[in-house]
Scaffold this motif. Structure first.
Motif, PDB file in Angstrom:
ATOM      1  N   PRO A  23       0.807  -1.226   0.000  1.00 44.27           N
ATOM      2  CA  PRO A  23       0.000   0.000   0.000  1.00 44.27           C
ATOM      3  C   PRO A  23       0.838   1.272   0.000  1.00 44.27           C
ATOM      4  N   ASP A  24       2.083   1.225   0.430  1.00 36.12           N
ATOM      5  CA  ASP A  24       2.915   2.428   0.377  1.00 36.12           C
ATOM      6  C   ASP A  24       3.223   2.848  -1.056  1.00 36.12           C
ATOM      7  N   PHE A  25       3.101   1.905  -2.004  1.00 36.64           N
ATOM      8  CA  PHE A  25       3.336   2.244  -3.411  1.00 36.64           C
ATOM      9  C   PHE A  25       2.032   2.410  -4.172  1.00 36.64           C
ATOM     10  N   LEU A  26       1.071   1.520  -3.930  1.00 39.56           N
ATOM     11  CA  LEU A  26      -0.212   1.575  -4.637  1.00 39.56           C
ATOM     12  C   LEU A  26      -1.360   1.572  -3.627  1.00 39.56           C
ATOM     13  N   PRO A  27      -1.554   2.684  -2.918  1.00 38.82           N
ATOM     14  CA  PRO A  27      -2.615   2.706  -1.906  1.00 38.82           C
ATOM     15  C   PRO A  27      -4.002   2.501  -2.492  1.00 38.82           C
ATOM     16  N   TRP A  28      -4.188   2.895  -3.761  1.00 35.03           N
ATOM     17  CA  TRP A  28      -5.505   2.772  -4.383  1.00 35.03           C
ATOM     18  C   TRP A  28      -5.903   1.312  -4.588  1.00 35.03           C
ATOM     19  N   ALA A  54      -8.027 -14.423  -0.357  1.00 32.88           N
ATOM     20  CA  ALA A  54      -6.688 -14.678  -0.890  1.00 32.88           C
ATOM     21  C   ALA A  54      -5.618 -14.291   0.122  1.00 32.88           C
ATOM     22  N   GLN A  55      -4.557 -15.088   0.151  1.00 33.86           N
ATOM     23  CA  GLN A  55      -3.399 -14.736   0.964  1.00 33.86           C
ATOM     24  C   GLN A  55      -2.668 -13.589   0.271  1.00 33.86           C
ATOM     25  N   ARG A  56      -2.110 -12.676   1.055  1.00 29.10           N
ATOM     26  CA  ARG A  56      -1.402 -11.543   0.482  1.00 29.10           C
ATOM     27  C   ARG A  56       0.026 -11.471   1.011  1.00 29.10           C
ATOM     28  N   LEU A  57       0.941 -11.073   0.141  1.00 29.68           N
ATOM     29  CA  LEU A  57       2.312 -10.770   0.535  1.00 29.68           C
ATOM     30  C   LEU A  57       2.639  -9.382   0.004  1.00 29.68           C
ATOM     31  N   ALA A  58       2.746  -8.398   0.908  1.00 37.41           N
ATOM     32  CA  ALA A  58       3.152  -7.036   0.548  1.00 37.41           C
ATOM     33  C   ALA A  58       4.667  -6.950   0.729  1.00 37.41           C
ATOM     34  N   LEU A  59       5.386  -6.849  -0.358  1.00 34.66           N
ATOM     35  CA  LEU A  59       6.840  -6.951  -0.303  1.00 34.66           C
ATOM     36  C   LEU A  59       7.488  -5.814   0.479  1.00 34.66           C
ATOM     37  N   LEU A  60       6.883  -4.636   0.455  1.00 34.03           N
ATOM     38  CA  LEU A  60       7.435  -3.525   1.226  1.00 34.03           C
ATOM     39  C   LEU A  60       7.309  -3.745   2.732  1.00 34.03           C
ATOM     40  N   GLU A  61       6.521  -4.730   3.126  1.00 35.79           N
ATOM     41  CA  GLU A  61       6.343  -5.013   4.557  1.00 35.79           C
ATOM     42  C   GLU A  61       7.160  -6.211   5.021  1.00 35.79           C
ATOM     43  N   THR A  62       8.007  -6.763   4.148  1.00 35.42           N
ATOM     44  CA  THR A  62       8.827  -7.913   4.519  1.00 35.42           C
ATOM     45  C   THR A  62      10.088  -7.464   5.252  1.00 35.42           C
ATOM     46  N   ASP A  63      10.792  -8.433   5.824  1.00 34.31           N
ATOM     47  CA  ASP A  63      12.018  -8.159   6.562  1.00 34.31           C
ATOM     48  C   ASP A  63      13.243  -8.508   5.715  1.00 34.31           C
ATOM     49  N   GLY A  64      14.421  -8.162   6.243  1.00 36.39           N
ATOM     50  CA  GLY A  64      15.658  -8.585   5.611  1.00 36.39           C
ATOM     51  C   GLY A  64      16.273  -7.599   4.646  1.00 36.39           C
ATOM     52  N   SER A  86       0.039  15.051  -3.727  1.00 37.77           N
ATOM     53  CA  SER A  86      -0.213  14.043  -4.746  1.00 37.77           C
ATOM     54  C   SER A  86       0.732  12.858  -4.637  1.00 37.77           C
ATOM     55  N   HIS A  87       1.491  12.774  -3.566  1.00 32.71           N
ATOM     56  CA  HIS A  87       2.434  11.667  -3.419  1.00 32.71           C
ATOM     57  C   HIS A  87       1.686  10.357  -3.244  1.00 32.71           C
ATOM     58  N   ASP A  88       2.170   9.321  -3.926  1.00 34.41           N
ATOM     59  CA  ASP A  88       1.493   8.033  -3.872  1.00 34.41           C
ATOM     60  C   ASP A  88       1.717   7.316  -2.553  1.00 34.41           C
ATOM     61  N   ALA A  89       2.860   7.516  -1.948  1.00 32.90           N
ATOM     62  CA  ALA A  89       3.188   6.742  -0.756  1.00 32.90           C
ATOM     63  C   ALA A  89       2.378   7.223   0.430  1.00 32.90           C
ATOM     64  N   SER A  90       1.866   6.272   1.204  1.00 29.24           N
ATOM     65  CA  SER A  90       1.065   6.617   2.370  1.00 29.24           C
ATOM     66  C   SER A  90       1.886   6.538   3.648  1.00 29.24           C
ATOM     67  N   GLY A  91       3.129   6.056   3.579  1.00 26.68           N
ATOM     68  CA  GLY A  91       3.964   5.919   4.758  1.00 26.68           C
ATOM     69  C   GLY A  91       5.171   6.820   4.687  1.00 26.68           C
ATOM     70  N   THR A  92       6.242   6.411   5.373  1.00 32.65           N
ATOM     71  CA  THR A  92       7.453   7.214   5.413  1.00 32.65           C
ATOM     72  C   THR A  92       8.609   6.559   4.665  1.00 32.65           C
ATOM     73  N   ASP A 129      10.500   5.181   1.290  1.00 33.25           N
ATOM     74  CA  ASP A 129      10.544   5.291  -0.164  1.00 33.25           C
ATOM     75  C   ASP A 129      10.125   3.936  -0.735  1.00 33.25           C
ATOM     76  N   PRO A 130       9.075   3.876  -1.561  1.00 33.40           N
ATOM     77  CA  PRO A 130       8.558   2.573  -1.997  1.00 33.40           C
ATOM     78  C   PRO A 130       9.246   1.967  -3.219  1.00 33.40           C
ATOM     79  N   HIS A 131      10.183   2.668  -3.848  1.00 33.88           N
ATOM     80  CA  HIS A 131      10.783   2.185  -5.100  1.00 33.88           C
ATOM     81  C   HIS A 131      11.962   1.244  -4.831  1.00 33.88           C
ATOM     82  N   ALA A 132      11.777   0.333  -3.889  1.00 32.01           N
ATOM     83  CA  ALA A 132      12.889  -0.454  -3.361  1.00 32.01           C
ATOM     84  C   ALA A 132      13.420  -1.510  -4.321  1.00 32.01           C
ATOM     85  N   TRP A 133      12.640  -1.903  -5.334  1.00 31.97           N
ATOM     86  CA  TRP A 133      13.092  -2.946  -6.260  1.00 31.97           C
ATOM     87  C   TRP A 133      14.305  -2.502  -7.076  1.00 31.97           C
TER      88      TRP A 133
END
Length: 313
Positions: free
Chosen positions: A80-85, A97-107, A138-144, A146-150
């Motif tokens: 949601p930090d990248f695509l809150p919509w 459905a099971q969900r995996l939000a990659l921005l919320e993973t560890d490591g 107009s920023h897409d991120a809803s948190g603090t 940076d969501p472009h981690a890939w």
């Protein structure tokens, strides 16, 4: 020994049962789809929710997208930090459905959002309250974060491990293959990262601008900090005061390169580079112009490195 017909039929039935147990996986963007496709090689292929070429920041779900979500058993998305919509759609259309939000993973190491895309260059941070409100609003991120981690291959490695473990839990019979695929992808990316680092090392210290502040992970990994950005987020437009300040930097000869992306207005880049020797090169951080596949992620990173070389070299 030759198989009898009943034995052959039984074999086909067993294969069909094994195939049916592979979870139906849906991914959100092309980079995430590529990471998942690499881990699923030899087992299955994930669906891509957002079509190639379309910006993820102003997308709308089609009926076929809603159908895919409703049939999904596992949704692997940026978060949601990248695509809150997208979050409300996932809840409404795929509640089971099971969900995996990659921005919320560890490591992996998170980088914070940079408050001012001018990055305090030459003291030009007086872009005005109207500019600041427009950009932050107009920023897409809803948190603090940076969501472009890939755009950091080491983050992609951590995400690949999380993807493999999630798939292994959902599909235990293929767990070892998922983990082996992730290890192979991570090893290949490590070699790619070393090659890119060697190619980009001579470019360190050369000042450049980016279209929007989406490259921080790439900058940090390869030691190429940007001097500033035209806009804070993918979906915002720079205000007049910011444009004037950045243009002054370029005209003064303090900027060697202006990197663009598919969402950058060409006339804005031309305005910035007017009366200067600053080079320009096109980048594609969201992989909007690449064909979705398991090979997309390394192609994305190699293409980004090539753009830096062309513009700064």
């Amino acid at each position: 020994m030759r198989c009898t017909v009943p034995t052959a039929v039984a074999t086909i039935l067993l294969a069909g049962q094994a195939l049916a147990e592979v979870p139906r996986v849906v991914t959100d963007t092309a980079p995430v789809h590529s990471l998942v496709a690499r881990v699923m090689q030899g087992v299955g292929t994930p669906d891509l929710l957002l079509p190639p070429g379309g910006s993820p920041h102003d997308a709308s779900l089609r009926p076929s997208d809603a159908q895919r979500l409703s049939e999904a058993e596992l949704i692997i998305w940026t978060g949601p930090d990248f695509l809150p919509w997208l979050e409300d759609s996932l809840t409404a259309l795929a509640p089971e459905a099971q969900r995996l939000a990659l921005l919320e993973t560890d490591g992996w190491t998170r980088l914070p959002l940079r408050e001012d895309p001018a990055f305090e260059t030459d003291g030009h941070d007086d872009h005005g309250e109207a500019d600041e409100e427009a950009e932050h609003g107009s920023h897409d991120a809803s948190g603090t974060t940076d969501p472009h981690a890939w755009l950091d291959p080491e983050v992609a490695a951590a995400w690949s491990e999380a993807i493999a473990e999630t798939l292994a839990a959902a599909d235990p019979e293929n767990a070892e293959l998922y983990r082996d695929n992730a290890k192979a992808a991570i090893a290949a990316d490590a070699e790619m990262t070393a090659r890119i680092a060697e190619r980009l090392a001579p470019l360190a210290g050369r000042p450049y601008l980016v279209a929007h502040d989406a490259y921080q992970y790439f900058e940090t990994r390869f030691g190429l900090p940007a001097a500033g950005a035209l806009a804070l987020s993918d979906a915002s437009a720079p205000g007049p005061a910011r444009i004037a300040a950045l243009r002054e930097m370029v005209e003064a000869g303090g900027i060697a390169c202006v990197l663009t992306d598919p969402e950058t207005a060409p006339d804005l880049v031309a305005l910035l580079r007017e009366n200067s020797d600053a080079a320009t090169a096109a980048t594609d951080p969201d992989a909007l112009g690449l064909e979705p596949s398991s090979d997309l992620y390394p192609a994305l990173m190699e293409g980004l490195a090539a753009a830096y070389e062309d513009c700064l070299g």
